[in-house]
Design a protein around this motif. Structure first.
Motif, PDB file in Angstrom:
ATOM      1  N   SER A   1       0.802  -1.223   0.000  1.00 18.67           N
ATOM      2  CA  SER A   1       0.000   0.000   0.000  1.00 18.67           C
ATOM      3  C   SER A   1       0.840   1.281   0.000  1.00 18.67           C
ATOM      4  O   SER A   1       0.340   2.358   0.311  1.00 18.67           O
ATOM      5  N   GLU A   2       2.109   1.159  -0.343  1.00 16.78           N
ATOM      6  CA  GLU A   2       2.958   2.355  -0.364  1.00 16.78           C
ATOM      7  C   GLU A   2       2.561   3.248  -1.542  1.00 16.78           C
ATOM      8  O   GLU A   2       2.310   2.766  -2.644  1.00 16.78           O
ATOM      9  N   THR A   3       2.509   4.541  -1.285  1.00 20.54           N
ATOM     10  CA  THR A   3       2.144   5.496  -2.334  1.00 20.54           C
ATOM     11  C   THR A   3       3.344   6.382  -2.654  1.00 20.54           C
ATOM     12  O   THR A   3       4.286   6.480  -1.866  1.00 20.54           O
ATOM     13  N   PRO A   4       3.322   7.054  -3.834  1.00 23.01           N
ATOM     14  CA  PRO A   4       4.447   7.911  -4.214  1.00 23.01           C
ATOM     15  C   PRO A   4       4.581   9.084  -3.247  1.00 23.01           C
ATOM     16  O   PRO A   4       3.626   9.438  -2.552  1.00 23.01           O
ATOM     17  N   PRO A   5       5.739   9.721  -3.207  1.00 27.19           N
ATOM     18  CA  PRO A   5       5.898  10.911  -2.367  1.00 27.19           C
ATOM     19  C   PRO A   5       5.025  12.051  -2.868  1.00 27.19           C
ATOM     20  O   PRO A   5       4.705  12.122  -4.063  1.00 27.19           O
ATOM     21  N   LEU A   6       4.647  12.919  -1.967  1.00 27.76           N
ATOM     22  CA  LEU A   6       3.792  14.042  -2.337  1.00 27.76           C
ATOM     23  C   LEU A   6       4.420  14.900  -3.427  1.00 27.76           C
ATOM     24  O   LEU A   6       3.731  15.422  -4.307  1.00 27.76           O
ATOM     25  N   SER A   7       5.731  15.016  -3.409  1.00 25.42           N
ATOM     26  CA  SER A   7       6.431  15.848  -4.406  1.00 25.42           C
ATOM     27  C   SER A   7       6.188  15.374  -5.836  1.00 25.42           C
ATOM     28  O   SER A   7       6.138  16.168  -6.766  1.00 25.42           O
ATOM     29  N   SER A   8       6.003  14.074  -6.009  1.00 23.92           N
ATOM     30  CA  SER A   8       5.768  13.540  -7.356  1.00 23.92           C
ATOM     31  C   SER A   8       4.425  14.002  -7.900  1.00 23.92           C
ATOM     32  O   SER A   8       4.272  14.218  -9.105  1.00 23.92           O
ATOM     33  N   TRP A   9       3.424  14.133  -7.016  1.00 27.13           N
ATOM     34  CA  TRP A   9       2.111  14.595  -7.422  1.00 27.13           C
ATOM     35  C   TRP A   9       2.140  16.098  -7.720  1.00 27.13           C
ATOM     36  O   TRP A   9       1.597  16.564  -8.711  1.00 27.13           O
ATOM     37  N   GLN A  10       2.809  16.830  -6.857  1.00 33.56           N
ATOM     38  CA  GLN A  10       2.894  18.284  -7.028  1.00 33.56           C
ATOM     39  C   GLN A  10       3.574  18.652  -8.334  1.00 33.56           C
ATOM     40  O   GLN A  10       3.277  19.667  -8.953  1.00 33.56           O
ATOM     41  N   ALA A  11       4.482  17.783  -8.766  1.00 31.46           N
ATOM     42  CA  ALA A  11       5.217  18.068  -9.993  1.00 31.46           C
ATOM     43  C   ALA A  11       4.349  17.876 -11.228  1.00 31.46           C
ATOM     44  O   ALA A  11       4.684  18.375 -12.313  1.00 31.46           O
ATOM     45  N   THR A  12       3.211  17.172 -11.060  1.00 35.99           N
ATOM     46  CA  THR A  12       2.370  16.900 -12.223  1.00 35.99           C
ATOM     47  C   THR A  12       1.129  17.801 -12.290  1.00 35.99           C
ATOM     48  O   THR A  12       0.354  17.713 -13.232  1.00 35.99           O
ATOM     49  N   VAL A  13       0.899  18.619 -11.267  1.00 35.92           N
ATOM     50  CA  VAL A  13      -0.294  19.477 -11.261  1.00 35.92           C
ATOM     51  C   VAL A  13       0.086  20.954 -11.338  1.00 35.92           C
ATOM     52  O   VAL A  13       1.236  21.316 -11.153  1.00 35.92           O
TER      53      VAL A  13
END
Length: 348
Positions: A336-348
């Protein structure tokens, strides 16, 4: 048999540190509508739910995927006139769009799922809203961030997670307090004791064990499979395969031996063991029969000494448990590990 605990003697427990108080034993409603054979008649299940609540079992558990959707409608009908007496928990996160299973935790899906559940349940607010499974494509901070907004808007009161790893729980809790973690925990599923349970206790998070009776196996043993419907998904579970079931018989036999000495049923002993794990634990055994409901409530009256608890654990663990919980373990806390928040911020 253990004496039935009356409504006035069904104790309550606090889950988390945000104020949620529930009956120490809940009622899992899944099997009323799906997964364990054909749906049961609505009116019979409504009567069962009413009987549970009048008996002091007020913590009701459902999910949008049960049915799908029909179990929420059923529970909504059942609590229509007794909403103030129950603590209502439901979940989102598993989609079967176009017949394909998909785990989703993106903000738009979180919000749309909540709105849909509120409508099906016909309530203004959900007491405890779980992410049913973790979307490993979306940082957990993003999912919990949207759930936090739902709390602020008064659409849900408390946030929960189901089948989440210790690190996922920590990251989620840092965004908004997690009130409860729902996890499979029973005499034949104890792997959560290594990291999940300690993490919850360190952070002050309540624990809601599902399948505390081993999906029925700890109640009646291997003969359970003799009466399963063709579409009962337990037939696909490794522990219920013919080969593993034959080996797992020993577990049930040993539980029966101790239950006989205690003057209770095997299911009451197994459920009592879960209850004795702590005052932050509220198991949610499911049933579709009033007789079984009353037997489960009776487990609250079974007293176990520390020595008896250890004896039960030692006998079961020495027998060994054969087979995984699910045929596909990818969608459990182990993955259930999810990507770091920074990876999401980089795509939005």
């Amino acid at each position: 048999m253990a004496k039935l605990a009356a409504a006035s003697t069904v104790r309550t427990v606090r889950l988390g540190s945000q104020g949620l108080e529930v009956s120490a034993q809940g009622l899992g409603c899944m099997g009323m509508s799906s997964f364990y054979g054909p749906p049961k008649p609505d009116q019979e299940m409504i009567t069962l739910i009413h009987h549970a609540v009048s008996s002091g079992i007020t913590f009701l558990d459902t999910s949008d995927i049960y049915g799908p959707f029909t179990n929420e409608v059923l529970v909504g009908k059942a609590i229509k006139e007794i909403r103030e007496k129950v603590q209502l928990a439901t979940k989102f996160g598993i989609s079967f769009a176009d017949g394909k299973r998909e785990i989703r935790g993106d903000p738009a899906y979180v919000r749309a799922s909540c709105e849909a559940s509120l409508k099906r349940l016909d309530v203004d607010c959900i007491d405890l809203y779980y992410q049913h499974r973790i979307d490993t494509r979306v940082p957990i901070e993003v999912t919990i961030g949207e759930m936090k907004k739902l709390v602020e808007e008064g659409k849900i009161k408390y946030i929960g997670l189901s089948e989440a790893s210790a690190s996922t729980i920590r990251r989620a809790h840092a965004v908004h307090p997690i009130t409860a973690v729902q996890i499979e925990w029973s005499l034949w599923t104890r792997d959560v004791e290594e990291a999940i349970i300690p993490t919850c206790r360190e952070l002050g998070i309540g624990i809601v064990p599902y399948s505390p009776l081993g999906r029925g196996f700890l109640s009646i043993g291997a003969k359970l499979v003799d009466n399963l419907a063709d579409n009962d998904f337990r037939k696909l579970m490794p522990r219920f395969s013919a080969e593993n079931l034959e080996k797992n018989k020993v577990i049930f036999e040993r539980i029966c031996e101790i239950a006989s000495k205690k003057g209770c049923s095997p299911s009451q002993l197994a459920l009592a063991w879960v209850h004795h794990q702590g005052n932050d634990v509220a198991p949610i055994p499911g049933t579709t029969k009033v007789k079984n409901l009353e037997e489960n409530i009776g487990a609250l009256s079974v007293e176990l000494t520390p020595l008896e608890t250890k004896e039960i654990e030692d006998l079961v663990s020495s027998a060994g448990v054969f087979g995984d919980r699910y045929g596909d373990m990818d969608f459990t806390w182990m993955n259930s590990e999810t990507p770091p928040l920074s990876s999401w911020q980089a795509t939005v």
